[in-house]
Design a protein around this motif. Sequence first.
Motif, PDB file in Angstrom:
ATOM      1  N   TYR A 192      51.701  30.253  38.074  1.00 54.27           N
ATOM      2  CA  TYR A 192      51.926  30.932  39.348  1.00 54.27           C
ATOM      3  C   TYR A 192      50.768  30.689  40.305  1.00 54.27           C
ATOM      4  N   HIS A 193      49.547  30.772  39.778  1.00 51.28           N
ATOM      5  CA  HIS A 193      48.339  30.549  40.577  1.00 51.28           C
ATOM      6  C   HIS A 193      47.181  30.326  39.617  1.00 51.28           C
ATOM      7  N   ALA A 194      46.239  29.486  40.010  1.00 47.48           N
ATOM      8  CA  ALA A 194      45.056  29.289  39.183  1.00 47.48           C
ATOM      9  C   ALA A 194      43.860  29.065  40.095  1.00 47.48           C
ATOM     10  N   ASP A 195      42.730  29.626  39.709  1.00 49.09           N
ATOM     11  CA  ASP A 195      41.468  29.343  40.394  1.00 49.09           C
ATOM     12  C   ASP A 195      40.351  29.436  39.362  1.00 49.09           C
ATOM     13  N   ALA A 196      39.118  29.450  39.837  1.00 49.41           N
ATOM     14  CA  ALA A 196      37.982  29.418  38.921  1.00 49.41           C
ATOM     15  C   ALA A 196      37.938  30.643  38.005  1.00 49.41           C
ATOM     16  N   GLN A 197      38.594  31.742  38.394  1.00 45.07           N
ATOM     17  CA  GLN A 197      38.529  32.960  37.579  1.00 45.07           C
ATOM     18  C   GLN A 197      39.654  33.047  36.563  1.00 45.07           C
ATOM     19  N   GLY A 198      40.643  32.165  36.621  1.00 48.02           N
ATOM     20  CA  GLY A 198      41.697  32.215  35.622  1.00 48.02           C
ATOM     21  C   GLY A 198      43.022  31.728  36.155  1.00 48.02           C
ATOM     22  N   ALA A 199      44.036  31.861  35.305  1.00 47.99           N
ATOM     23  CA  ALA A 199      45.375  31.389  35.641  1.00 47.99           C
ATOM     24  C   ALA A 199      46.383  32.529  35.552  1.00 47.99           C
ATOM     25  N   TYR A 241      50.486  33.532  35.437  1.00 43.63           N
ATOM     26  CA  TYR A 241      51.793  33.021  35.044  1.00 43.63           C
ATOM     27  C   TYR A 241      52.865  34.005  35.490  1.00 43.63           C
ATOM     28  N   ARG A 242      54.078  33.472  35.789  1.00 45.13           N
ATOM     29  CA  ARG A 242      55.190  34.317  36.228  1.00 45.13           C
ATOM     30  C   ARG A 242      56.350  34.140  35.257  1.00 45.13           C
ATOM     31  N   CYS A 243      56.880  35.268  34.795  1.00 41.74           N
ATOM     32  CA  CYS A 243      58.004  35.264  33.865  1.00 41.74           C
ATOM     33  C   CYS A 243      59.298  34.955  34.609  1.00 41.74           C
ATOM     34  N   ALA A 244      60.074  34.008  34.084  1.00 38.32           N
ATOM     35  CA  ALA A 244      61.347  33.646  34.712  1.00 38.32           C
ATOM     36  C   ALA A 244      62.392  34.738  34.534  1.00 38.32           C
ATOM     37  N   ALA A 245      62.256  35.560  33.491  1.00 38.28           N
ATOM     38  CA  ALA A 245      63.263  36.586  33.215  1.00 38.28           C
ATOM     39  C   ALA A 245      63.018  37.866  34.010  1.00 38.28           C
ATOM     40  N   CYS A 246      61.797  38.419  33.934  1.00 36.70           N
ATOM     41  CA  CYS A 246      61.550  39.735  34.553  1.00 36.70           C
ATOM     42  C   CYS A 246      60.658  39.635  35.792  1.00 36.70           C
ATOM     43  N   THR A 247      60.166  38.462  36.140  1.00 35.13           N
ATOM     44  CA  THR A 247      59.325  38.171  37.312  1.00 35.13           C
ATOM     45  C   THR A 247      57.920  38.763  37.217  1.00 35.13           C
ATOM     46  N   PHE A 248      57.550  39.316  36.065  1.00 43.37           N
ATOM     47  CA  PHE A 248      56.196  39.847  35.901  1.00 43.37           C
ATOM     48  C   PHE A 248      55.181  38.708  36.040  1.00 43.37           C
ATOM     49  N   VAL A 249      54.134  38.958  36.793  1.00 42.56           N
ATOM     50  CA  VAL A 249      53.054  37.993  36.959  1.00 42.56           C
ATOM     51  C   VAL A 249      51.842  38.529  36.202  1.00 42.56           C
ATOM     52  N   PHE A 250      51.249  37.663  35.362  1.00 43.56           N
ATOM     53  CA  PHE A 250      50.145  38.137  34.525  1.00 43.56           C
ATOM     54  C   PHE A 250      49.061  37.080  34.366  1.00 43.56           C
ATOM     55  N   LEU A 251      47.846  37.589  34.142  1.00 44.99           N
ATOM     56  CA  LEU A 251      46.672  36.759  33.924  1.00 44.99           C
ATOM     57  C   LEU A 251      46.595  36.383  32.449  1.00 44.99           C
ATOM     58  N   HIS A 252      46.302  35.119  32.188  1.00 40.04           N
ATOM     59  CA  HIS A 252      46.125  34.680  30.798  1.00 40.04           C
ATOM     60  C   HIS A 252      45.111  33.557  30.754  1.00 40.04           C
ATOM     61  N   PRO A 253      44.109  33.620  29.905  1.00 44.36           N
ATOM     62  CA  PRO A 253      43.835  34.758  29.028  1.00 44.36           C
ATOM     63  C   PRO A 253      43.180  35.896  29.813  1.00 44.36           C
ATOM     64  N   ILE A 254      43.280  37.106  29.298  1.00 43.62           N
ATOM     65  CA  ILE A 254      42.620  38.248  29.926  1.00 43.62           C
ATOM     66  C   ILE A 254      41.138  38.175  29.587  1.00 43.62           C
ATOM     67  N   PRO A 255      40.271  38.234  30.605  1.00 40.25           N
ATOM     68  CA  PRO A 255      38.827  38.151  30.339  1.00 40.25           C
ATOM     69  C   PRO A 255      38.349  39.321  29.466  1.00 40.25           C
ATOM     70  N   SER A 256      37.295  39.093  28.736  1.00 38.77           N
ATOM     71  CA  SER A 256      36.717  40.154  27.909  1.00 38.77           C
ATOM     72  C   SER A 256      36.214  41.289  28.803  1.00 38.77           C
ATOM     73  N   ALA A 257      36.006  42.454  28.211  1.00 39.96           N
ATOM     74  CA  ALA A 257      35.503  43.611  28.961  1.00 39.96           C
ATOM     75  C   ALA A 257      34.161  43.295  29.610  1.00 39.96           C
ATOM     76  N   ASP A 258      33.306  42.539  28.924  1.00 39.91           N
ATOM     77  CA  ASP A 258      32.003  42.182  29.491  1.00 39.91           C
ATOM     78  C   ASP A 258      32.165  41.297  30.721  1.00 39.91           C
TER      79      ASP A 258
END
Length: 147
Positions: free
Chosen positions: A16-23, A25-42
């Motif tokens: 869906y979108h990518a930059d220096a902080q991550g990528a 993705y958009r789900c074709a079924a439910c349209t949810f957009v999510f970051l992967h991988p999720i950065p660590s808490a630190d």
Amino acid sequence: MPPACQVCGNAAVAPYHADAQGALYRCAACTFVFLHPIPSADVQAGLYEAEGIGARYFPKAERKLARARGRMRKLQRFAPRGHFLDAGCNGGFMVEAARQAGFEAVGVEPDPASVSWAMEHFPANRFVVATIEQFADGADEAFDAVY
Ligand SMILES: [Zn+2]
């Protein structure tokens, strides 16, 4: 290979979108957009400190609130009213838009400066300084809509 959707588990997701902080993705079924991988808490904590997310975000407050009202109108097609949670509420714009739309709204945000700003500008709402994991741990609240 892209990850499966974090909401519905569908394998049909597309970049869906990518930059220096991550990528994103958009789900074709439910349209949810999510970051992967999720950065660590630190890493996440470092972003708040190093980049001043709140300080960069709030000068456009009126525009942010107007956009939040637009998103709220779309969200209300699925959840017209009830108890609303914004997980990662930043300055509280979606929380305020939800309140104005008739929801009982709660904002959770790990950045204390952002929550302080939100409480000052949108005092009719409830805001909690916490990660969503901290907020959910031991919580007994149920929500009709989570943003
Ligand atoms: Zn999905």
